[in-house]
Design an enzyme around this catalytic site. Structure first.
Site, mmCIF file in Angstrom:
data_model
loop_
_atom_site.group_PDB
_atom_site.id
_atom_site.type_symbol
_atom_site.label_atom_id
_atom_site.label_comp_id
_atom_site.label_asym_id
_atom_site.label_seq_id
_atom_site.Cartn_x
_atom_site.Cartn_y
_atom_site.Cartn_z
ATOM 1 N N TYR A 176 -4.109 -10.393 -20.786
ATOM 2 C CA TYR A 176 -3.092 -11.268 -20.168
ATOM 3 C C TYR A 176 -3.578 -12.714 -20.088
ATOM 4 O O TYR A 176 -2.794 -13.657 -20.201
ATOM 5 C CB TYR A 176 -2.713 -10.746 -18.770
ATOM 6 N N GLN A 202 -3.552 -13.898 -23.957
ATOM 7 C CA GLN A 202 -2.233 -13.928 -24.605
ATOM 8 C C GLN A 202 -1.186 -14.683 -23.802
ATOM 9 O O GLN A 202 -0.346 -15.357 -24.347
ATOM 10 C CB GLN A 202 -1.771 -12.477 -24.818
ATOM 11 N N TYR A 244 -11.637 7.211 -13.148
ATOM 12 C CA TYR A 244 -11.898 5.994 -12.368
ATOM 13 C C TYR A 244 -12.623 4.959 -13.229
ATOM 14 O O TYR A 244 -12.162 3.819 -13.363
ATOM 15 C CB TYR A 244 -12.733 6.370 -11.145
ATOM 16 N N ASP A 294 0.846 -1.190 0.000
ATOM 17 C CA ASP A 294 0.000 0.000 0.000
ATOM 18 C C ASP A 294 0.882 1.241 0.000
ATOM 19 O O ASP A 294 1.961 1.228 0.604
ATOM 20 C CB ASP A 294 -0.897 0.006 1.253
ATOM 21 N N GLY A 316 1.907 -8.390 -14.758
ATOM 22 C CA GLY A 316 3.272 -8.840 -15.097
ATOM 23 C C GLY A 316 3.810 -9.733 -13.995
ATOM 24 O O GLY A 316 4.404 -10.792 -14.262
ATOM 25 N N THR A 323 -2.557 4.504 -11.572
ATOM 26 C CA THR A 323 -2.713 3.383 -10.634
ATOM 27 C C THR A 323 -3.507 2.252 -11.287
ATOM 28 O O THR A 323 -3.143 1.084 -11.182
ATOM 29 C CB THR A 323 -3.407 3.866 -9.340
HETATM 30 N N1 LIG Z 1 -15.797 0.478 -1.253
HETATM 31 C C1 LIG Z 1 -16.626 0.336 -2.249
HETATM 32 O O1 LIG Z 1 -17.842 0.536 -2.098
HETATM 33 C C2 LIG Z 1 -16.106 -0.102 -3.594
HETATM 34 C C3 LIG Z 1 -17.009 -0.173 -4.660
HETATM 35 C C4 LIG Z 1 -16.537 -0.553 -5.896
HETATM 36 C C5 LIG Z 1 -15.215 -0.895 -6.074
HETATM 37 N N2 LIG Z 1 -14.354 -0.811 -5.035
HETATM 38 C C6 LIG Z 1 -12.946 -1.144 -5.307
HETATM 39 O O2 LIG Z 1 -12.395 -1.875 -4.219
HETATM 40 C C7 LIG Z 1 -11.042 -1.471 -4.020
HETATM 41 C C8 LIG Z 1 -10.846 -1.059 -2.587
HETATM 42 O O3 LIG Z 1 -11.701 0.025 -2.297
HETATM 43 P P1 LIG Z 1 -11.824 0.657 -0.838
HETATM 44 O O4 LIG Z 1 -13.197 1.116 -0.654
HETATM 45 O O5 LIG Z 1 -11.206 -0.249 0.142
HETATM 46 O O6 LIG Z 1 -10.923 1.949 -1.023
HETATM 47 P P2 LIG Z 1 -9.770 2.514 -0.104
HETATM 48 O O7 LIG Z 1 -9.435 3.875 -0.639
HETATM 49 O O8 LIG Z 1 -10.125 2.398 1.320
HETATM 50 O O9 LIG Z 1 -8.594 1.488 -0.398
HETATM 51 C C9 LIG Z 1 -7.737 1.600 -1.507
HETATM 52 C C10 LIG Z 1 -6.323 1.332 -1.040
HETATM 53 O O10 LIG Z 1 -5.438 1.394 -2.150
HETATM 54 C C11 LIG Z 1 -4.278 2.143 -1.756
HETATM 55 N N3 LIG Z 1 -3.689 2.715 -2.970
HETATM 56 C C12 LIG Z 1 -4.207 3.664 -3.797
HETATM 57 N N4 LIG Z 1 -3.357 3.917 -4.796
HETATM 58 C C13 LIG Z 1 -2.287 3.097 -4.616
HETATM 59 C C14 LIG Z 1 -1.071 2.897 -5.324
HETATM 60 N N5 LIG Z 1 -0.790 3.601 -6.431
HETATM 61 N N6 LIG Z 1 -0.191 1.990 -4.861
HETATM 62 C C15 LIG Z 1 -0.454 1.274 -3.713
HETATM 63 N N7 LIG Z 1 -1.592 1.433 -3.010
HETATM 64 C C16 LIG Z 1 -2.495 2.335 -3.456
HETATM 65 C C17 LIG Z 1 -4.823 3.177 -0.810
HETATM 66 O O11 LIG Z 1 -3.834 3.763 0.009
HETATM 67 C C18 LIG Z 1 -5.828 2.358 -0.025
HETATM 68 O O12 LIG Z 1 -5.229 1.709 1.058
HETATM 69 C C19 LIG Z 1 -10.737 -0.356 -5.017
HETATM 70 O O13 LIG Z 1 -10.052 -0.888 -6.123
HETATM 71 C C20 LIG Z 1 -12.113 0.114 -5.434
HETATM 72 O O14 LIG Z 1 -12.103 0.610 -6.736
HETATM 73 C C21 LIG Z 1 -14.766 -0.418 -3.798
#
Ligand SMILES: NC(=O)c1ccc[n+]([C@@H]2O[C@H](COP(=O)([O-])OP(=O)(O)OC[C@H]3O[C@@H](n4cnc5c(N)ncnc54)[C@H](O)[C@@H]3O)[C@@H](O)[C@H]2O)c1
Length: 384
Positions: free
Chosen positions: A245, A248, A231, A119, A188, A178
């Site tokens: 991925y 392929q 997003y 993270d 990868g 991201t």
């Molecule tokens: N919570 C929801 O209702 C919901 C709905 C649809 C999809 N999602 C998906 O579930 C996943 C988690 O969501 P969440 O609600 O826990 O969000 P969140 O923001 O609490 O968690 C996301 C985590 O990713 C980390 N992060 C962001 N960019 C990063 C990077 N470049 N490198 C490393 N870490 C990085 C953040 O620090 C955070 O800990 C996400 O991919 C989100 O798109 C969540």
């Protein structure tokens, strides 16, 4: 003659006296040197004793602290199942310090797996996983998935991405990087080490859908240049990458399209309806409803989502899967539920409890967030 003999006698007596006197003087001298020596030793011993007791006074509280720390380190970790080598997996969770990721970490740790959380703490917090720090099956790496990662794992849950509108709109280019470069890097890695990858995608890939409810074969209705595109399109291309991925390179992929989720550790000021309502209710403010309030939403509790993610990862379903609560409620119903703190709604109660604790924590740190407006739908604003 007589006088000579007398003189010899006197000088003999004087010599004897002299010897005697010299003897006495020597004994007195030795005695005084010994006395001084004994005296100095006792002063020295006294001094040493005083220093020792001073040191003891300082060291004892430190020893006490070390004992306390040791006690706290012999941690009360949540109970962890024992898994044999054959069943135990090495699992990477990107974004594992976030809301969903930290609950997933809890589940996989308690199931007995080895979990590595990666993270960059953009929206996640160490606090969310601190109860595992030091556990032999757990590792936390501060790393940005936009950079490559070299690690040996069996499964990858790729969750890293800001998830709420204020967070993903804060730096749209970073959100895109991201979801694109970050996902490429993780695919990868999956290819290199032969790991299976599950992508946390979103219901937002359907955009502003023209069909309700959306099934997985609906292609969506997304504005590629709108404010949410970083997003929505980021996740859409992440899905495309997964299947490229798979086709392929033969990488095993799973795609979860996640719908609205709530629970402890969700972000208090993410502008979404559940967090807004809970915050307003706890702060004694009227709950803000946009539009008529008759628009419907479905919210799943985070542990249901986590169970779904794990089930999907371990299934043989490689096509995208919607994960959400099929039961829709109107926004007004949600407002009413939260306002009345309905005891039957166990999940809501846990989230409310978490928010209360967070408010206390932030009040102690002199910071109380105001809810950001939820995504605005047409119509007027109402307060319940
Ligand atoms: N919570 C929801 O209702 C919901 C709905 C649809 C999809 N999602 C998906 O579930 C996943 C988690 O969501 P969440 O609600 O826990 O969000 P969140 O923001 O609490 O968690 C996301 C985590 O990713 C980390 N992060 C962001 N960019 C990063 C990077 N470049 N490198 C490393 N870490 C990085 C953040 O620090 C955070 O800990 C996400 O991919 C989100 O798109 C969540």
């Amino acid at each position: 003659m007589v006088s000579k003999a007398l003189l010899r006698l006197v000088s003999a007596i004087n010599r004897r006296r002299m010897k005697l006197l010299l003897g006495i003087a020597l004994v007195a001298y030795v005695a005084s040197v010994w006395g001084n020596f004994v005296n100095m030793r006792s002063i020295q011993e006294n001094g040493e004793l005083k220093i020792e007791s001073k040191i003891e006074e300082i060291v004892e509280p430190l020893r006490e602290k070390i004992r306390d720390l040791e006690k706290s380190f012999t941690q009360k970790y949540p109970p962890v199942k024992f898994l044999s080598e054959k069943d135990r997996k090495r699992i990477l969770i990107t974004g594992g310090a976030g809301f969903v990721g930290s609950h997933l970490t809890d589940k996989l740790m308690m199931d007995g797996h080895e979990v590595t959380v990666v993270d960059n703490f953009f929206t996640g917090r160490k606090r969310n996983v601190e109860h595992w720090i030091g556990h032999e099956n757990f590792e936390l790496i501060n790393h940005d998935v936009v950079e490559p990662l070299y690690i040996e794992v069996d499964q990858i849950y790729h969750l890293a991405s800001p998830a709420s509108p204020p967070n993903y709109m804060y730096n749209p280019i970073k959100t895109l990087k991201t979801n694109t470069i970050g996902t490429l890097n993780m695919l990868g890695l999956a290819k290199r080490v032969g790991a299976r990858l599950l992508l946390a995608s979103t219901s937002e890939v359907y955009g502003d859908p023209e069909v309700h409810p959306q099934s997985e074969d609906y292609w969506g209705h997304v504005n590629p240049i709108g404010p949410r595109a970083c997003y929505d399109e980021g996740k859409r291309v992440a899905e495309t990458m997964c299947y490229a991925y798979m086709k392929q390179e033969g990488v095993e992929v799973r795609v979860a399209r996640i719908f609205n989720t709530f629970g402890p550790r969700m972000h208090m000021n993410d502008g979404r309806v559940v967090s807004n309502f809970i915050l307003q209710a706890l702060q004694g403010e009227p709950l803000t409803v946009y539009g008529s309030g008759s628009q419907t939403r479905a919210f799943q509790y985070v542990s249901d989502l986590v169970n779904g993610l794990v089930a999907l990862m371990n299934s043989n379903v490689s096509s995208p899967v919607n994960l959400g609560n099929p039961e829709e409620h109107t926004i007004l119903e949600f407002a009413q539920l939260i306002k009345n703190l309905v005891p039957l709604e166990e999940g809501l109660n846990k989230a409310i409890h978490y928010f209360r604790k967070e408010l206390e924590y932030q009040a102690n740190n002199q910071y109380i967030p105001k809810p950001k407006p939820a995504r605005i739908k047409k119509g007027r604003t109402r307060h319940t």
